[in-house]
Design an enzyme around this catalytic site. Structure first.
Site, PDB file in Angstrom:
ATOM      1  N   CYS A  85       0.812  -1.219   0.000  1.00 52.56           N
ATOM      2  CA  CYS A  85       0.000   0.000   0.000  1.00 52.56           C
ATOM      3  C   CYS A  85       0.844   1.266   0.000  1.00 52.56           C
ATOM      4  O   CYS A  85       2.010   1.254   0.415  1.00 52.56           O
ATOM      5  CB  CYS A  85      -0.893   0.001   1.231  1.00 52.56           C
TER       6      CYS A  85
ATOM      7  N   ASP B 132      -5.400  -3.577  11.551  1.00 54.13           N
ATOM      8  CA  ASP B 132      -4.291  -2.635  11.588  1.00 54.13           C
ATOM      9  C   ASP B 132      -4.103  -2.132  13.009  1.00 54.13           C
ATOM     10  O   ASP B 132      -5.022  -2.198  13.823  1.00 54.13           O
ATOM     11  CB  ASP B 132      -4.603  -1.445  10.651  1.00 54.13           C
TER      12      ASP B 132
HETATM   13  O1  LIG Z   1      -0.568   4.621   4.552  1.00 54.02           O
HETATM   14  C1  LIG Z   1      -1.028   5.674   4.991  1.00 54.02           C
HETATM   15  O2  LIG Z   1      -0.402   6.762   4.966  1.00 54.02           O
HETATM   16  C2  LIG Z   1      -2.425   5.711   5.557  1.00 54.02           C
HETATM   17  C3  LIG Z   1      -2.931   6.929   6.000  1.00 54.02           C
HETATM   18  C4  LIG Z   1      -4.227   6.964   6.532  1.00 54.02           C
HETATM   19  C5  LIG Z   1      -5.007   5.814   6.600  1.00 54.02           C
HETATM   20  C6  LIG Z   1      -4.500   4.590   6.139  1.00 54.02           C
HETATM   21  C7  LIG Z   1      -3.208   4.534   5.624  1.00 54.02           C
HETATM   22  N1  LIG Z   1      -2.683   3.321   5.199  1.00 54.02           N
HETATM   23  C8  LIG Z   1      -3.507   2.158   5.264  1.00 54.02           C
HETATM   24  C9  LIG Z   1      -2.862   0.885   4.938  1.00 54.02           C
HETATM   25  O3  LIG Z   1      -3.528  -0.004   4.409  1.00 54.02           O
HETATM   26  C10 LIG Z   1      -1.475   0.597   5.436  1.00 54.02           C
HETATM   27  O4  LIG Z   1      -0.890  -0.357   4.587  1.00 54.02           O
HETATM   28  C11 LIG Z   1      -1.588   0.029   6.849  1.00 54.02           C
HETATM   29  O5  LIG Z   1      -2.044   1.064   7.710  1.00 54.02           O
HETATM   30  C12 LIG Z   1      -0.264  -0.537   7.344  1.00 54.02           C
HETATM   31  O6  LIG Z   1       0.707   0.469   7.307  1.00 54.02           O
HETATM   32  P1  LIG Z   1       2.197   0.146   7.878  1.00 54.02           P
HETATM   33  O7  LIG Z   1       2.037  -0.082   9.368  1.00 54.02           O
HETATM   34  O8  LIG Z   1       2.971   1.387   7.531  1.00 54.02           O
HETATM   35  O9  LIG Z   1       2.705  -1.080   7.173  1.00 54.02           O
END
Ligand SMILES: O=C(O)c1ccccc1NCC(=O)[C@H](O)[C@H](O)COP(=O)(O)O
Length: 225
Positions: free
Chosen positions: A12, A139
């Protein structure tokens, strides 16, 4: 008994064509585009459409929203054919189901799980409320709704959740195998989702980390399947 399926991979927060190509070449099953302007990974609807055109057949685009409007969600769906919807804010089950109906697109619903009081989060109730979701994305609850690079305590989640699950939050090549082993039997199936753990900087993915992440998922599956 959970059907033995390989762990599917969503990556993502893409902003560059080269990163999308790296993720698809490595074996990602789904590519997420953040349509939430406060995020440093956010892209416009038009940019998401441009990037999604690089996706080969059978790699799913995912459009990520946080408390957005039906009009903007509809507009994004028109711009990106075949995209899955991901609702990552405080959206009600009714709103999510109505948007899936209106757009004809399945949706993922993010459960934002407290880092410390995981046990206080009733995942079974959440799954019951969000029965219309194609899958629940588990998450960590961080400031800014998501993309925080933090893990929650996987061991505190209940087993036997009647839903397809996507483990998310702070996954990296180093820990994703442990996450798969911890949750593989908890839902109807398991996928993983990653953003920070494959990055050089927010929104800028690292091709080596992408390859290492996929290899770690494949290794975990090889042990378990
Ligand atoms: O990725 C972002 O900046 C974000 C911002 C606001 C809401 C959701 C967001 N991302 C969602 C996702 O699906 C991410 O992959 C998920 O939160 C995991 O992120 P990470 O912990 O950085 O792998």
């Amino acid at each position: 008994m959970t059907p033995q399926q390989r762990t599917r991979i969503k990556m993502c927060g893409f902003t560059r064509e080269a990163d999308v190509l790296s993720a698809c070449a490595a074996g990602a099953d789904a590519i997420g585009f953040v349509l939430y302007p406060p995020s440093p990974r956010s892209v416009s609807i038009e940019r998401a459409a441009e990037l999604a055109r690089w996706l080969p057949a059978f790699v799913m685009p995912v459009l990520l929203f946080v408390n957005d409007t039906p009009e903007r969600i509809q507009s994004a769906c028109s711009a990106v054919p075949g995209a899955l919807l991901q609702f990552h804010g405080d959206e009600s089950p009714e709103f999510c189901a109505a948007m899936s109906l209106a757009t004809g697109r399945p949706h993922l619903k993010a459960a934002r799980i407290p880092l410390s009081e995981v046990a206080d989060f009733d995942l079974l109730e959440f799954a019951l409320l969000h029965q219309q979701a194609q899958a629940l994305l588990l998450d960590a609850h961080v400031d800014g709704y998501g993309g925080g690079g933090k893990t929650f305590n996987w061991s505190l989640l209940p087993p036997n959740v009647n839903a397809h699950l996507v483990l998310s939050g702070g996954l990296t090549p180093a820990n994703v195998g442990d996450g798969i082993r911890a949750l593989r039997t908890h839902g109807l199936s398991l996928a993983v989702d990653v953003s920070s753990g494959i990055e050089a900087a927010k929104g800028l993915k690292d091709a080596n980390k992408i390859q290492q992440f996929v290899a770690a998922v494949r290794a975990a599956d090889a042990d378990l399947l």
